[in-house]
Design an enzyme around this catalytic site. Structure first.
Site, mmCIF file in Angstrom:
data_model
loop_
_atom_site.group_PDB
_atom_site.id
_atom_site.type_symbol
_atom_site.label_atom_id
_atom_site.label_comp_id
_atom_site.label_asym_id
_atom_site.label_seq_id
_atom_site.Cartn_x
_atom_site.Cartn_y
_atom_site.Cartn_z
ATOM 1 C CD GLU A 171 -4.772 -6.881 5.379
ATOM 2 O OE1 GLU A 171 -4.323 -6.056 6.202
ATOM 3 O OE2 GLU A 171 -4.031 -7.585 4.668
ATOM 4 C CB THR A 215 -2.865 -13.194 19.998
ATOM 5 O OG1 THR A 215 -3.381 -12.162 19.155
ATOM 6 C CG2 THR A 215 -2.997 -14.532 19.289
ATOM 7 C CG ASP A 233 8.715 -4.381 13.564
ATOM 8 O OD1 ASP A 233 7.517 -4.259 13.873
ATOM 9 O OD2 ASP A 233 9.150 -4.137 12.429
ATOM 10 C CG ASP A 257 -0.324 -11.535 9.735
ATOM 11 O OD1 ASP A 257 -1.510 -11.613 10.121
ATOM 12 O OD2 ASP A 257 0.160 -10.539 9.161
ATOM 13 C CB SER A 265 8.117 -13.202 13.856
ATOM 14 O OG SER A 265 7.068 -12.635 14.619
ATOM 15 C CB SER A 306 10.481 -10.501 11.008
ATOM 16 O OG SER A 306 9.133 -10.893 11.233
HETATM 17 O O1 RIB Z 1 -0.284 -8.015 9.966
HETATM 18 C C1 RIB Z 1 0.732 -7.293 9.332
HETATM 19 C C2 RIB Z 1 0.334 -6.996 7.923
HETATM 20 O O2 RIB Z 1 -0.810 -6.160 7.933
HETATM 21 C C3 RIB Z 1 1.362 -6.222 7.121
HETATM 22 O O3 RIB Z 1 2.263 -7.069 6.445
HETATM 23 C C4 RIB Z 1 0.512 -5.362 6.217
HETATM 24 O O4 RIB Z 1 0.662 -5.629 4.861
HETATM 25 C C5 RIB Z 1 -0.913 -5.542 6.686
HETATM 26 O O5 RIB Z 1 -1.615 -6.410 5.876
#
Ligand code: RIB
Length: 324
Positions: A153, A234, A260, A266, A296, A305
């Site tokens: 990102e 995963t 959720d 992450d 989570s 979470s």
């Molecule tokens: O992986 C989840 C995340 O993807 C979110 O928190 C959002 O911000 C995006 O980056």
């Protein structure tokens, strides 16, 4: 042809987990079913909370019990302050989460179905201003890290530069190729100690569907053949498949009441990186990360979470005792 796997053995390399990546604010809505193109549907809840794959992974690593640094960028706006406050509340330093003028903080629009599945649109904003020069500036931090954790990102040129610097310094790199749009995996694969895609990203990277455990096994092996030290695919409720050395192993996920899944990947990545920094072998680091990620998914949101250290320790004890 497999590469020598010795570089994935942690061998107690000291230092913190260093995450270089995104920090966003998440605007999440829940709905019975995700809308199709052109369709408007009603939702039943909304929330604004802190997120971003980089920040999420840093929080997960820190709550898993290791010193963690995060390098990220926000705008000079209320959302940027919200991100720094959230990190500070989780015990992370925010010195390297720099507010930049003239740009908005990254924002993610998240749609969560009642099944727990989600889809996300990210507008990078300030994350797009984390530049290769910033990576060069962080060379000392990269050198002193136990493991460098990256996602996609931030600009890909910055990502490639970070991998180059880490390789030159001998720091193991963990790449979570999310989102993997535009990533030239072949360019960097041989410099990655760990590659951790989810099933969708593995399918995009390999150009074929990854929908079952068998697909996951094949995908992990194919990714490993590209030169990656350890490939972990995963697979949501199916757990994950990991290939390293001569091994390909399935790690099942504990059964939990999922509401959720946002940010579960992450949570896995951050906790796994913490395990590696703690000198754990991949199998043990994976088992712990699966427990952390599963927990989570029992709450709403991404970063918000994530279990804290005490909850995580309790969950590990319950899981070892067969309590899920
Ligand atoms: O992986 C989840 C995340 O993807 C979110 O928190 C959002 O911000 C995006 O980056």
């Amino acid at each position: 042809m497999f590469t020598d796997p010795t570089h994935i053995t942690p061998a107690g390399r000291p230092g913190p987990v260093l995450v270089i990546g995104s920090a966003n604010v998440d605007v999440a809505v829940t709905t019975a079913t995700l809308p199709r193109p052109g369709e408007t549907v009603f939702g039943d809840s909304s929330a604004i909370s802190v997120g971003g794959k980089g920040a999420n992974q840093a929080v997960a690593a820190s709550e898993s019990g290791v010193g963690t640094r995060l390098i990220a960028r926000t705008g000079e706006d209320a959302f940027g302050d919200m991100i720094r406050d959230g990190l500070a509340r989780r015990g992370l330093a925010t010195d390297d989460v720099v507010a930049l003028p003239g740009v908005a903080t990254g924002l993610a629009a998240i749609y969560v179905e009642h099944s727990g599945q989600n889809c996300i649109v990210v507008v990078p904003g300030a994350n797009g201003r984390l530049l290769p020069a910033d990576i060069d500036h962080a060379a000392g931090l990269i050198e002193s890290a136990a493991v460098l954790v990256l996602q996609c990102e931030i600009p890909l040129q910055s990502l490639y530069r970070a991998i180059e610097v880490a390789s030159a310094k001998g720091t193991p790199v963990l790449l979570n190729p999310a989102p993997c749009q535009g990533l030239d995996l072949a360019r960097v694969a041989a410099q990655l100690s760990y590659l951790v895609p989810n099933e969708t990203e593995a399918a995009q990277l390999l150009g074929r569907p990854v929908e079952s455990l068998d697909d996951g096994r094949t995908a992990a092996l194919q990714l490993r053949r590209l030169g990656v030290g350890c490939a972990i695919v995963t697979l949501g409720a199916l757990g994950c498949v990991a290939a390293w050395g001569a091994e390909v192993r399935h790690f099942p996920a504990p059964e939990v009441k999922t509401i959720d899944t946002t940010g579960a990947g992450d949570a896995f990545v951050g906790c796994f990186a913490a395990g590696i920094a703690q000198g754990r072998l991949p199998a043990e680091a994976i088992r712990r990360a699966i427990v952390y990620a599963a927990l989570s998914t029992t709450r709403r949101g991404a970063q918000v979470s994530y279990p804290d250290r005490a909850e995580f320790e309790a969950a590990l004890v319950a899981s070892a005792a067969g309590g899920g």
